[in-house]
Design a protein around this motif. Sequence first.
Motif, PDB file in Angstrom:
ATOM      1  N   TYR A  31       0.840  -1.198   0.000  1.00 42.43           N
ATOM      2  CA  TYR A  31       0.000   0.000   0.000  1.00 42.43           C
ATOM      3  C   TYR A  31       0.876   1.249   0.000  1.00 42.43           C
ATOM      4  CZ  TYR A  31      -2.871   3.801   1.729  1.00 42.43           C
ATOM      5  OH  TYR A  31      -3.469   5.023   1.877  1.00 42.43           O
ATOM      6  N   LEU A  32       1.894   1.267   0.832  1.00 40.49           N
ATOM      7  CA  LEU A  32       2.762   2.441   0.943  1.00 40.49           C
ATOM      8  C   LEU A  32       3.578   2.658  -0.331  1.00 40.49           C
ATOM      9  CD1 LEU A  32       3.904   2.084   4.648  1.00 40.49           C
ATOM     10  CD2 LEU A  32       2.308   3.767   3.709  1.00 40.49           C
ATOM     11  N   GLN A  47      12.513   5.788   2.616  1.00 48.49           N
ATOM     12  CA  GLN A  47      12.147   4.473   3.153  1.00 48.49           C
ATOM     13  C   GLN A  47      11.983   4.543   4.673  1.00 48.49           C
ATOM     14  OE1 GLN A  47      11.235   1.577   1.649  1.00 48.49           O
ATOM     15  NE2 GLN A  47      11.256   2.881  -0.167  1.00 48.49           N
ATOM     16  N   GLN A  48      12.767   5.400   5.310  1.00 53.79           N
ATOM     17  CA  GLN A  48      12.645   5.570   6.759  1.00 53.79           C
ATOM     18  C   GLN A  48      11.265   6.140   7.110  1.00 53.79           C
ATOM     19  OE1 GLN A  48      15.576   8.186   8.473  1.00 53.79           O
ATOM     20  NE2 GLN A  48      15.007   7.657  10.567  1.00 53.79           N
ATOM     21  N   LYS A  52       8.214   4.330   9.278  1.00 53.23           N
ATOM     22  CA  LYS A  52       7.541   4.959  10.418  1.00 53.23           C
ATOM     23  C   LYS A  52       6.023   4.934  10.239  1.00 53.23           C
ATOM     24  CE  LYS A  52      11.255   8.078  11.798  1.00 53.23           C
ATOM     25  NZ  LYS A  52      11.690   9.484  11.915  1.00 53.23           N
ATOM     26  N   ILE A  53       5.569   5.182   9.038  1.00 51.44           N
ATOM     27  CA  ILE A  53       4.124   5.159   8.773  1.00 51.44           C
ATOM     28  C   ILE A  53       3.589   3.737   8.928  1.00 51.44           C
ATOM     29  CG2 ILE A  53       2.359   5.475   6.997  1.00 51.44           C
ATOM     30  CD1 ILE A  53       4.062   7.873   6.025  1.00 51.44           C
ATOM     31  N   GLN A  54       4.338   2.756   8.446  1.00 49.90           N
ATOM     32  CA  GLN A  54       3.925   1.363   8.602  1.00 49.90           C
ATOM     33  C   GLN A  54       3.799   1.019  10.085  1.00 49.90           C
ATOM     34  OE1 GLN A  54       6.300  -1.407   6.389  1.00 49.90           O
ATOM     35  NE2 GLN A  54       5.154  -3.170   7.094  1.00 49.90           N
TER      36      GLN A  54
END
Length: 106
Positions: A31-32, A47-48, A52-54
Amino acid sequence: MQFTEDFVLEVVKKEFLTGDLKLEPYEISAYLQDLPLQHPETAHWTQQTLKKIQTRFHEILTQSGLAEDAGGAMQLKRALLEASLVAWLKQNGKSDYILALTGRAL
């Protein structure tokens, strides 16, 4: 955060509708990775930031009671919505939230 709503309406709802109540980390990652297609402003995210969002999605789902940790994945749980909330969602054109949180069209 609009992305959280989109995630629930797209990914979590799909899990409920297919009956696969186990949300794997790769499903959140997918999804991201596709997020810039719907939200071009996210194309420059590192990617960092995505990691964090994941992590935040995981926290939101577990702290809200919609999921439990299940060995790296998350076991989704259908929400129990009060009748007044269901009525409000229907009145305000938000029936898709009912489906996304319960897996049932009420």
